[in-house]
Write a protein that holds these residues in place. Sequence first.
Motif, short mmCIF file in Angstrom:
data_model
loop_
_atom_site.label_atom_id
_atom_site.label_comp_id
_atom_site.label_asym_id
_atom_site.label_seq_id
_atom_site.Cartn_x
_atom_site.Cartn_y
_atom_site.Cartn_z
N LEU A 40 25.11 31.54 24.74
CA LEU A 40 26.47 31.12 25.06
C LEU A 40 26.95 30.03 24.11
CD1 LEU A 40 26.30 31.08 28.97
CD2 LEU A 40 27.47 32.75 27.51
N GLN A 41 26.08 29.13 23.72
CA GLN A 41 26.46 28.11 22.74
C GLN A 41 26.80 28.74 21.39
OE1 GLN A 41 23.07 25.40 22.91
NE2 GLN A 41 24.34 23.87 23.91
N ILE A 42 26.01 29.71 20.97
CA ILE A 42 26.29 30.40 19.71
C ILE A 42 27.63 31.12 19.78
CG2 ILE A 42 25.54 32.30 18.21
CD1 ILE A 42 22.64 31.46 18.89
N GLY A 43 27.90 31.78 20.92
CA GLY A 43 29.18 32.47 21.08
C GLY A 43 30.35 31.51 21.04
N ALA A 44 30.23 30.36 21.71
CA ALA A 44 31.31 29.37 21.71
C ALA A 44 31.53 28.80 20.32
CB ALA A 44 31.00 28.25 22.70
N LEU A 45 30.47 28.57 19.58
CA LEU A 45 30.60 28.02 18.23
C LEU A 45 31.24 29.01 17.28
CD1 LEU A 45 27.15 26.20 17.99
CD2 LEU A 45 29.40 25.11 18.07
N LEU A 46 30.83 30.27 17.34
CA LEU A 46 31.40 31.27 16.44
C LEU A 46 32.83 31.63 16.81
CD1 LEU A 46 28.41 33.72 15.84
CD2 LEU A 46 29.23 31.86 14.40
N ASN A 47 33.25 31.30 18.03
CA ASN A 47 34.63 31.55 18.45
C ASN A 47 35.60 30.53 17.86
OD1 ASN A 47 36.56 33.01 20.08
ND2 ASN A 47 36.59 31.24 21.44
N CYS A 48 35.07 29.49 17.21
CA CYS A 48 35.91 28.45 16.59
C CYS A 48 36.58 29.02 15.34
CB CYS A 48 35.04 27.24 16.25
SG CYS A 48 35.82 26.04 15.20
#
Length: 477
Positions: free
Chosen positions: A411-419
């Motif tokens: 989930l952290q990776i998904g939130a970061l790549l959504n930037c």
Amino acid sequence: MTTTDRASAAEPTTAGRRPKPPRRRLVAVYAGLVVVPVIAAVGFVQLDRDGDPGGSPGGTPIHVPSAGDGLGRLLLAVVIVVATAKLLGAAVRRLGQPPVIGEIAAGIALGPSALGAVWPAATAWLLSPSVMPQLAALGQLGVVLFVFLAGLKLNTRLLRGQHSIAITVSHVSIALPFLLGVGLAGVAYHRFAPGGLGFMPFALFLGISMSITALPVLARILMDTGLFGSWVGTLALTCAVVDDVTAWLLLALVVALVVAGSAAGVLTTVALTAAFVAVLWFGVRPLLWRIEAGRHGGPVPLGLVGLLLCALATEWIGVHAVFGAFLFGLVFPAESRWGRRLDDAVGGLTLTLLLPLFFASNGLRTELGLLGTDPAGWLWCALVLLVAVVGKFAGSAVAARVAGTSWPEALQIGALLNCRGLTELIVLNIGLDLGVLSPELFTMLVVMALASTAMAAPVVNRIAARPRPAPDRTPAP
């Protein structure tokens, strides 16, 4: 002591001092070479005015620029834009957001969405139509320099040891949102596509706009959240590296399709781009390293000239100047003394002055009023945001989880790549300039870029703050 010695001792020491010239001589020189020429010049001007048949002092009146004209107005606009960007950047930083959020919001605040809606005369005076082309030109130069810095700081060594999971997650984070963006284009084409634009460039561009990850902003968020250098942060940066390179290549292809127009034109543009990349990689890159290997390295002006020539080359080819600037940053010896000197010379001016001007130009193009009070416009905006978040956030998280990470890490990776951040705004401005995006759709995508960037840090911090279950250490029976 002799008489001569006493006389010498009585005289003041004058070593290193010049004797004062006679005052009368100075007065005579000043009167003859200053006063007389001034009186003569005034007399000639007066004689010319008296002989003028029109009786006007000098004929045609000369317009003397005031502080509200030309350079004065431009300097005032620059001061206001930069000051607003820095104030809002500092304000959002206190809220846990990267300063770029406030700097982007500053452009929107000064444009028709905020100040222009409340006090149109103030916007027209502060950022008049006569000043905006100059601000836009300075902003575009800032974008070229910023993209070069992004390529310069792109650490491709992060790919080592992370190949399989990084490639899987990054390709999913590009392919899924790209597919969803193309699907959204099928629904939105007849409503939002500019007149005369074919479906293919519209769909491809909308797909690219959904696939962007802002590498520089992502790095800033990782530093603020303490994840920089961690396994999750390294994996996210690695995926962002692949995303950035792939996004610029796709953007170059779409720009070539729009500019060239025909299949032959597209092939010619692609061939010229491939030739440029080959010359840059196999010719310019070794030359730069040989120059750097010299005793004193390369001078900063040489690096700037090379950067601008590469930007000019890709602009002439038809794939936009930012592509050439990005590639030049990739091949430049970044970790050398030359690279650090060029980074210092370009970075401060770009980040402090030129990019806020780009934000102002971008903000004046963003009109939230275009969405109006009709709920349908805001529903379309929500749909754009939903498609972007599902494709990038959810797609990246699921891919990372399947690849072997835990759910919190995924989930952290998904939130970061959504930037998406500034990189998205650069792409959107290219689309608006090319006529691929309508002003209304451009506004929706800007809102999406701001929302997806603003949610990255809070989501990452929230996941990191959640209590983790203690591992089961009960011995097996």
